[in-house]
Design an enzyme around this catalytic site. Structure first.
Site, PDB file in Angstrom:
ATOM      1  N   GLU A 327      41.078   4.459   7.233  1.00 54.42           N
ATOM      2  CA  GLU A 327      42.357   3.893   7.645  1.00 54.42           C
ATOM      3  C   GLU A 327      42.389   3.760   9.161  1.00 54.42           C
ATOM      4  O   GLU A 327      42.142   4.738   9.877  1.00 54.42           O
ATOM      5  CB  GLU A 327      43.521   4.791   7.219  1.00 54.42           C
ATOM      6  CG  GLU A 327      43.807   4.797   5.732  1.00 54.42           C
ATOM      7  CD  GLU A 327      45.114   5.529   5.426  1.00 54.42           C
ATOM      8  OE1 GLU A 327      45.689   5.240   4.371  1.00 54.42           O
ATOM      9  OE2 GLU A 327      45.563   6.388   6.232  1.00 54.42           O
ATOM     10  N   CYS A 328      42.672   2.589   9.648  1.00 60.05           N
ATOM     11  CA  CYS A 328      42.872   2.327  11.076  1.00 60.05           C
ATOM     12  C   CYS A 328      41.692   2.848  11.893  1.00 60.05           C
ATOM     13  O   CYS A 328      40.628   2.244  11.906  1.00 60.05           O
ATOM     14  CB  CYS A 328      44.199   2.904  11.547  1.00 60.05           C
ATOM     15  SG  CYS A 328      44.792   2.159  13.093  1.00 60.05           S
ATOM     16  N   GLY A 329      41.824   3.989  12.571  1.00 59.82           N
ATOM     17  CA  GLY A 329      40.702   4.515  13.349  1.00 59.82           C
ATOM     18  C   GLY A 329      39.484   4.756  12.496  1.00 59.82           C
ATOM     19  O   GLY A 329      38.346   4.508  12.925  1.00 59.82           O
ATOM     20  N   TYR A 331      38.684   3.084   9.869  1.00 56.93           N
ATOM     21  CA  TYR A 331      38.174   1.731   9.599  1.00 56.93           C
ATOM     22  C   TYR A 331      37.278   1.261  10.735  1.00 56.93           C
ATOM     23  O   TYR A 331      36.191   0.707  10.506  1.00 56.93           O
ATOM     24  CB  TYR A 331      39.375   0.816   9.420  1.00 56.93           C
ATOM     25  CG  TYR A 331      39.116  -0.658   9.280  1.00 56.93           C
ATOM     26  CD1 TYR A 331      38.242  -1.166   8.318  1.00 56.93           C
ATOM     27  CD2 TYR A 331      39.812  -1.565  10.077  1.00 56.93           C
ATOM     28  CE1 TYR A 331      38.051  -2.527   8.169  1.00 56.93           C
ATOM     29  CE2 TYR A 331      39.641  -2.923   9.929  1.00 56.93           C
ATOM     30  CZ  TYR A 331      38.757  -3.408   8.980  1.00 56.93           C
ATOM     31  OH  TYR A 331      38.580  -4.763   8.838  1.00 56.93           O
ATOM     32  N   SER A 430      40.743  -0.590   6.260  1.00 60.42           N
ATOM     33  CA  SER A 430      41.638  -1.561   6.881  1.00 60.42           C
ATOM     34  C   SER A 430      42.472  -0.839   7.927  1.00 60.42           C
ATOM     35  O   SER A 430      42.442   0.394   8.038  1.00 60.42           O
ATOM     36  CB  SER A 430      42.563  -2.213   5.846  1.00 60.42           C
ATOM     37  OG  SER A 430      43.560  -1.302   5.435  1.00 60.42           O
TER      38      SER A 430
END
Length: 440
Positions: A327-329, A331, A430
């Site tokens: 998730e985010c970081g 990703y 993502s």
């Protein structure tokens, strides 16, 4: 009967909600009360400070992202073992999206649902009697909520306080305390908000200082008397299901953004969470069946992550046969490269065709509603997920097509935002931070 509560809110961001919340939490804990925290809306940073102040995890309550069953289950986590729940609002008291009643994501929805009176923080710098008009408007705007009173913040002098209180007395609004203007009370910040609690120098000393100010400046007895309502009794029946039975979770200063209601749901369903530290060059344990890389601040540690050979090799081995999600970081670390703010490009895991950069920052912020393209750790194809996005990174790589994208997304009002994330083999990721699934 479950614990009563209070919602610390304000007319706008930057009024001092977090300062007052932490001061109140720590002061009541010093009195021997079992205080539990909550944060309205998506946020990872403030709840970590709540945990430092109370000694317990702080949950997120979100009337838009969470369905009623999940919302009540998460609120039940907050009331478990508590004498009092202190919830902190986000932005302004009524700020949210355009949606049905009670589903806007605004602080007021939470106060109304659980009957928690509102303790309104007023930044009175640059105002005197006129501050009463703001408070009066907040009290009258939404008949569902009850205002306990106000706390004045950034008071310049004793005379200034008298003038402000004169206006509030005419409006019949109780003043339950005041904090003087003090730059030393400001917590350090970076691009996503406050610096994380674990990175804040002398945090205990700062919290003790806030506690002393609360005891001197807040009417703690009156605030306790004003608490009311009640959250649901703890049950946990609506919490998220785990993606596996033994979940390797990256956990250190680079990977710390994972909502407590997620891990609580995983544990209550019988899953074991096994933390490991990429910054310590630890690979995901091979005896786990899923690896989860949360968000955080990998851009601040990109060089160290790029040189963590055992972590990267172990992650690639794990991904060859078992699901990995970022998730985010997380990703960004699963991608091919990450460019830091100095323009230095660092090689990452190379498990997804993604290149990201922080050199030219651009804010991406808001709720996201995602529909999955394929079966995976987040759910089956067609599953609808609700979460949020909050980052400053740019993607330098080509956008995904439907064959490789993780999901199709819209904003909170249904405006299409295109395709999001990537999937390759058993690896997915993502910028989307998951809050709830379609059954939440």
């Amino acid at each position: 009967m479950s614990a009563p509560g209070l919602l610390v809110a304000a007319p706008r961001s930057g009024s001092g909600k977090t300062t007052v919340t932490l001061a109140l939490m720590r002061a009541l804990r010093r009195r021997g009360l079992a205080v539990r925290g909550a944060k309205c809306g998506p946020d990872y940073i403030d709840p970590a400070f709540h945990r430092a102040a109370t000694g317990h995890d702080s949950v997120n309550l979100d009337s838009f992202a969470m369905g009623e069953r999940l919302l009540d289950s998460v609120a039940g986590l907050a009331t478990e073992g508590a004498d009092l729940v202190v919830a902190e609002g986000s932005m302004g008291l009524f700020d949210g999206i355009v949606a049905g009643a009670g589903r806007t994501g605004a602080n007021a929805d939470i106060a109304a649902r659980y009957g928690w009176p509102v303790l309104l923080v007023l930044d009175v710098s640059g105002a005197a009697q006129s501050a009463a008009a703001v408070a009066l408007g907040c009290r009258a705007y939404d008949p569902r909520i009850r205002m306990a009173g106000v706390v004045l913040n950034k008071v310049a002098s004793a005379r200034h306080r008298r003038l402000v209180e004169d206006g509030l007395a005419k409006a019949d609004i109780p003043v339950l305390g005041a904090l003087m203007r003090d730059a030393a009370l400001t917590l350090p910040e970076r691009h996503l908000g406050l610096v994380q609690a674990g990175e804040t120098a002398d945090l205990d000393a700062r919290l003790d200082r806030l506690t002393d100010l609360a005891e001197a400046g807040l009417d703690l007895d009156a605030i306790l008397r004003a608490a009311g309502g009640e959250g649901p009794s703890p049950s946990g029946s609506g919490l998220p299901r785990p993606p596996g039975s033994r979940i390797a979770v990256a956990s250190d200063a680079a990977f710390s953004f994972l909502y407590p209601h997620m891990t609580a749901g995983w544990r209550r369903a019988g899953a074991e969470i096994v933390p490991f530290s990429p910054l310590a060059d630890e690979p995901p344990p091979a005896d786990c069946d899923v690896c989860w890389l949360p968000g955080g601040y990998p851009e601040l540690h990109a060089g160290r992550l790029a040189s963590a050979a055992r972590f990267l090799a172990g992650l690639r081995r794990f991904a060859a046969g078992k699901p990995v999600h970022g998730e985010c970081g997380g990703y960004m670390v699963l991608g091919e490269s990450l460019e830091d703010t100095d323009g230095i490009t660092h090689a990452m895991a190379g498990l997804l065709p993604v290149a990201t950069s922080y050199r030219a920052r651009k804010l991406h912020l808001g709720y996201r509603v995602a529909t999955l393209f394929a079966d995976g750790v987040l759910g089956a194809a067609g599953t609808r997920l609700v979460g949020h996005e909050f980052h400053y990174a740019s993607e330098l790589s080509s956008p995904p097509d439907a064959e490789r994208a993780l999901a199709r997304v819209t904003d909170a009002e249904g405006v299409p935002l295109g395709l999001a994330g990537h999937r390759s083999g058993l690896t997915s990721g993502s910028f989307f931070h998951l809050i709830a699934g379609e059954t939440g």
